[in-house]
Design an enzyme around this catalytic site. Structure first.
Site, PDB file in Angstrom:
ATOM      1  N   ASP A  32      -0.603  -7.076  -7.798  1.00 48.17           N
ATOM      2  CA  ASP A  32       0.050  -5.791  -7.590  1.00 48.17           C
ATOM      3  C   ASP A  32       1.332  -5.699  -8.395  1.00 48.17           C
ATOM      4  OD1 ASP A  32      -0.687  -5.221  -4.069  1.00 48.17           O
ATOM      5  OD2 ASP A  32      -1.920  -5.393  -5.853  1.00 48.17           O
ATOM      6  N   TYR A  35       0.581  -4.951 -11.893  1.00 45.45           N
ATOM      7  CA  TYR A  35       0.127  -3.562 -12.013  1.00 45.45           C
ATOM      8  C   TYR A  35       1.332  -2.622 -11.999  1.00 45.45           C
ATOM      9  CZ  TYR A  35      -2.272   0.808 -11.053  1.00 45.45           C
ATOM     10  OH  TYR A  35      -2.719   2.098 -11.124  1.00 45.45           O
ATOM     11  N   LEU A  82       2.375   6.652  -3.108  1.00 50.33           N
ATOM     12  CA  LEU A  82       3.814   6.597  -2.861  1.00 50.33           C
ATOM     13  C   LEU A  82       4.535   5.946  -4.025  1.00 50.33           C
ATOM     14  CD1 LEU A  82       3.943   5.278   0.821  1.00 50.33           C
ATOM     15  CD2 LEU A  82       4.496   7.576   0.039  1.00 50.33           C
ATOM     16  N   LYS A 114       4.409  -0.596   6.096  1.00 46.48           N
ATOM     17  CA  LYS A 114       3.392  -0.141   5.146  1.00 46.48           C
ATOM     18  C   LYS A 114       2.182  -1.053   5.265  1.00 46.48           C
ATOM     19  CE  LYS A 114       2.677   1.347   0.413  1.00 46.48           C
ATOM     20  NZ  LYS A 114       1.480   0.566   0.076  1.00 46.48           N
ATOM     21  N   ARG A 135     -10.071   7.533   0.000  1.00 46.80           N
ATOM     22  CA  ARG A 135      -9.227   8.288  -0.896  1.00 46.80           C
ATOM     23  C   ARG A 135      -9.940   8.651  -2.208  1.00 46.80           C
ATOM     24  NH1 ARG A 135      -3.323   6.801  -2.163  1.00 46.80           N
ATOM     25  NH2 ARG A 135      -4.140   4.707  -2.214  1.00 46.80           N
ATOM     26  N   LYS A 289      10.552   7.660   5.289  1.00 46.72           N
ATOM     27  CA  LYS A 289      10.209   9.080   5.163  1.00 46.72           C
ATOM     28  C   LYS A 289      11.355   9.943   5.663  1.00 46.72           C
ATOM     29  CE  LYS A 289       5.371   8.066   6.090  1.00 46.72           C
ATOM     30  NZ  LYS A 289       4.284   8.094   7.065  1.00 46.72           N
ATOM     31  N   CYS A 408     -21.879 -24.359 -22.919  1.00 47.43           N
ATOM     32  CA  CYS A 408     -21.767 -24.321 -21.466  1.00 47.43           C
ATOM     33  C   CYS A 408     -21.363 -25.695 -20.937  1.00 47.43           C
ATOM     34  CB  CYS A 408     -23.106 -23.899 -20.871  1.00 47.43           C
ATOM     35  SG  CYS A 408     -23.171 -24.099 -19.080  1.00 47.43           S
ATOM     36  N   CYS A 411     -24.463 -27.341 -19.051  1.00 47.48           N
ATOM     37  CA  CYS A 411     -25.736 -27.733 -19.680  1.00 47.48           C
ATOM     38  C   CYS A 411     -25.656 -27.895 -21.189  1.00 47.48           C
ATOM     39  CB  CYS A 411     -26.833 -26.734 -19.323  1.00 47.48           C
ATOM     40  SG  CYS A 411     -26.608 -25.125 -20.115  1.00 47.48           S
TER      41      CYS A 411
HETATM   42  S1  IVH Z   1       2.572   7.882   4.143  1.00 47.01           S
HETATM   43  C1  IVH Z   1       1.525  11.746   1.951  1.00 47.01           C
HETATM   44  N1  IVH Z   1       2.861   5.804   5.740  1.00 47.01           N
HETATM   45  O1  IVH Z   1       0.227   3.383   1.318  1.00 47.01           O
HETATM   46  C2  IVH Z   1       1.538  10.575   2.835  1.00 47.01           C
HETATM   47  N2  IVH Z   1       1.436   5.614   3.849  1.00 47.01           N
HETATM   48  O2  IVH Z   1       0.846   3.198  -1.477  1.00 47.01           O
HETATM   49  C3  IVH Z   1       1.752   9.331   2.090  1.00 47.01           C
HETATM   50  N3  IVH Z   1       0.301   3.452   3.678  1.00 47.01           N
HETATM   51  O3  IVH Z   1      -1.557   6.248   0.368  1.00 47.01           O
HETATM   52  C4  IVH Z   1       1.455   8.152   2.864  1.00 47.01           C
HETATM   53  N4  IVH Z   1       1.169   2.553   5.484  1.00 47.01           N
HETATM   54  O4  IVH Z   1      -2.548   4.729   2.237  1.00 47.01           O
HETATM   55  C5  IVH Z   1       2.278   6.298   4.623  1.00 47.01           C
HETATM   56  N5  IVH Z   1       3.144   4.066   7.249  1.00 47.01           N
HETATM   57  C6  IVH Z   1       2.584   4.556   6.148  1.00 47.01           C
HETATM   58  C7  IVH Z   1       1.682   3.795   5.368  1.00 47.01           C
HETATM   59  C8  IVH Z   1       1.132   4.360   4.215  1.00 47.01           C
HETATM   60  C9  IVH Z   1       0.343   2.372   4.477  1.00 47.01           C
HETATM   61  C10 IVH Z   1      -0.521   3.571   2.477  1.00 47.01           C
HETATM   62  C11 IVH Z   1      -1.169   4.925   2.314  1.00 47.01           C
HETATM   63  C12 IVH Z   1      -0.641   5.447   1.030  1.00 47.01           C
HETATM   64  C13 IVH Z   1      -0.342   4.183   0.316  1.00 47.01           C
HETATM   65  C14 IVH Z   1       0.616   4.393  -0.818  1.00 47.01           C
END
Ligand code: IVH
Length: 669
Positions: A32, A35, A82, A114, A135, A289, A408, A411
């Protein structure tokens, strides 16, 4: 010097590849962290020179295209991803940017764990689950309703009251770490490749064509987000949403917090960082958030991809440095030569690591990894550790660049690298390395499921000359086995019985077990259902195969190539003589309460999607037809049924509702 345009093109190619490996194959090739680095570099280049951003740049989309085998589902609203913030400064910069757009953005935040699983969307109409989807690419996902219904945390009907008429709940399906370990241990025992991490196991399990498999794997789900599509509800903050979700019967991760400002959020971060590794599921950060939904609305979405009002506060993965002693090659059953690193054992995130995957020769060259190098190793949630790259300053000149063998290692046959592929293959079908792997695969769970036939036993049978291929298994007798070391009378009898029982597996299982290149479980089911018998499949041309939805030209060519090989043809003939089942039982032949009955679906059913209803009818032995005829036994009608229900009535065919269908299926559940 590479130009920015060339670099951007290269980054796009690498990101597309990584997306495909991650989202479509459920087998990630890069970590990750890596990436994220590629993605950010591309974002930066495109920001510096917007003419570099092609319309199809991966920065404009989320994930990869959905697999063809499952029904597609267009999300009512796009499923977003996100943005990340890796430290306090990046988090503060996120708030500053928001405050410039909407001054009220500085204020209360929610902090949520998360969850690192597979994102899902659940649609509820009048409080009943109608559709569940993955998704996919964010706009179009896959309809996995029947699989989601198999997860106990997914409410089929919402509890409480006050839900809007049409509602979409978003959440994460995940594998508890304990069940994940059990699953991988089972897979390894059975000779199946283990899943790289719980997230990929969750995604893979959700995309199974057989909901029974999903059910057995014990997936779970947490909910964290609501999109109201139709109707009203009196909710003004994200915190309220989380409370409502709980009241409606969802599981919401318990370590959530409502915090007055960003300083309070950052103050909690050390506690979260300490908490995450102790959780019974995999978590890869904290989602922060903006609490007030009105402010969220003002902030909106960037580039159709990420909401501005949320950010993932991530932690840098633990990196360990150790010595790469050796690069070894494992020959897989398809003949692919898989290089892996043998490391001086080192502890990373609490686990001792002594091997790491190296994926393929291009990656080794690109990262310039040499034998004897000190290398940086990470385990960012992945079970299989990854090598970030060499520590060049520590080189003393004794390091040796690696070259893939021309022959290989098992073999000695000269290896081949097909023009468009990054792997080298041992072409020798009788290569002992390939044979061992292919027999273990054949006998593994998910394939012919011959209990008691793992690596050790297969090696022993090969070494003593009792078998040379899978067809020989069917000629083994308990008496011969008893003569071998470590084979007691009882286990010999059990093995022979298990081998005998495997003769009854359907064609789809056999096709997967044969280990034809590119043919995974889902493809095997699609081929077996379409052609019905091995004979019909062997007679099919590449064009006919490629016409099956979900089967691409590469796979079609691999199947034709497999059958054309005289050795394989002879093997299949012997399997036939041994009495294996070489047909796929048709859905209608299956025993069940709806055996031999034909149903037609019309209109929107209150809780079941089309896919789910079809699946359930077929599992009960019935058949689902597209149009009403004299042969139709019943029409299942939902809301706005259209002409089919009408036609059924004129023909005197009964029209039933979902409740009646479920009652008839009841005996089948
Ligand atoms: S909110 C528009 N809350 O992480 C809403 N996402 O890397 C956006 N994820 O697509 C997502 N835990 O699948 C949100 N507590 C959490 C989360 C969460 C895991 C995942 C989710 C999102 C991805 C983004």
């Amino acid at each position: 010097m590479t130009s920015p345009a060339e670099r951007a093109a290269e980054l796009r190619r690498q990101i597309d590849r990584a997306n495909h490996a991650y989202y479509v194959d459920d087998a990630p090739e890069i970590s990750d962290a890596e990436y994220d680095r590629l993605f950010r570099e591309l974002q930066r280049l495109e920001a510096e020179d917007p003419t570099l951003a092609t319309p199809d740049s991966p920065t404009h989309r989320i994930g990869a295209e959905p697999a063809d085998a499952l029904r597609k589902h267009t999300h009512l609203r796009p499923m977003l991803s996100l943005a990340n913030a890796f430290d306090a400064a990046e988090l503060a910069a996120w708030e500053d940017r928001n405050a410039r757009m909407a001054p009220e953005a500085r204020g209360a935040y929610t902090a949520e764990v998360k969850i690192d699983g597979a994102a899902v969307s659940l649609t509820y109409r009048d409080g009943r689950l109608v559709t569940g989807a993955t998704r996919g690419n964010g706009v179009v996902g896959e309809d996995v309703t029947s699989n989601l219904r198999a997860i106990p945390d997914v409410p089929l009907v919402l509890a409480g009251e006050g839900w809007p008429a049409l509602l979409e709940v978003r959440g994460e399906v995940y594998f508890p770490v304990a069940s994940f370990r059990r699953l991988n241990a089972d897979r390894e025992r059975a000779g199946d490749p283990p899943f790289a991490n719980p997230r990929n196991a969750a995604a893979g399990s959700l995309r199974q064509l057989d909901p029974e498999v999903t059910r057995r794997r014990r997936l779970r789900m947490f909910a964290f987000h609501v999109e109201v599509v139709e109707g009203e509800w009196a909710v003004t903050t994200q915190w309220d949403i989380l409370e409502r979700l709980v009241a409606w019967g969802f599981q919401v991760e318990e370590h959530r917090a409502l915090l007055p400002d960003l300083a309070a959020v950052e103050g909690r971060i050390p506690a979260y960082e300490a908490l995450l590794p102790t959780l019974p599921f995999q978590a890869d950060g904290v989602v922060v958030k903006v609490n007030r939904l009105g402010v969220q609305l003002d902030l909106g979405v960037v580039g159709g991809r990420e909401p501005r009002w949320a950010v993932a506060r991530k932690f840098a993965p633990e990196v360990a440095v150790t010595r790469l002693r050796e690069i070894r090659i494992n020959v897989g059953r398809t003949g692919a030569l898989n290089p892996y690193a043998v490391l001086e054992p080192v502890e990373v995130s609490g686990v001792t690591v002594s091997n790491a995957t190296l994926h393929n020769e291009d990656q080794i060259a690109q990262k310039d990894i040499r034998i004897g190098d000190w290398v940086e190793v990470v385990r960012a949630g992945e079970v299989i550790p990854q090598i970030l790259g060499p520590v060049r300053e520590r080189r003393d000149g004794s390091e040796v660049p690696f070259t893939m063998p021309e022959a290989c290692p098992a073999c000695g046959t000269p290896v081949e690298r097909p023009p468009d592929e990054i792997m080298r293959y041992c072409p020798n079908a009788t290569c002992p390395g390939r044979i061992l792997e292919s027999i273990v695969h054949f006998a593994g769970r998910g394939a012919m499921d011959i209990r008691g036939l793992g690596y050790e036993r297969v090696r022993q049978l090969l070494e003593t000359g009792l078998i040379t291929d899978v067809a020989d298994l069917y000629a083994l007798s308990a008496e011969r086995l008893e003569e071998l070391e470590r084979f007691a009378e009882q286990s010999s009898g059990q093995l022979v019985e298990a081998i005998e029982a495997s003769k009854g597996r359907p064609l789809s299982t056999l096709l997967f077990a044969l280990g034809i290149r590119h043919v995974g479980k889902n493809a095997a089911v699609l081929l077996a259902r379409r052609f019905g018998s091995l004979a019909a499949l062997r007679a099919a041309s590449a064009e006919e195969l490629a016409e099956v939805p979900g089967i691409g030209p590469t796979m079609a060519a691999a199947v034709v190539g497999f059958f054309a090989e005289p050795r394989n043809a002879a093997l299949l003939d012997r399997l036939e003589r041994a009495g294996l089942t070489l047909v796929e039982p048709r859905a209608a032949d299956r025993d069940g309460p709806l055996s031999g009955r034909t149903y037609v679906l019309t209109g929107t059913l209150p809780t079941l999607s089309r896919g789910a209803a079809t699946e359930m009818i077929e599992r009960a032995g019935g058949r689902v037809a597209g149009s009403v005829s004299k042969r139709t036994d019943a029409v299942v009608a939902g809301a706005e049924p259209g002409g089919k229900a009408e036609k059924a009535r004129t023909l005197g065919i009964e029209v039933i509702d979902e409740a009646e269908l479920l009652r008839r299926l009841g005996a089948a559940q």
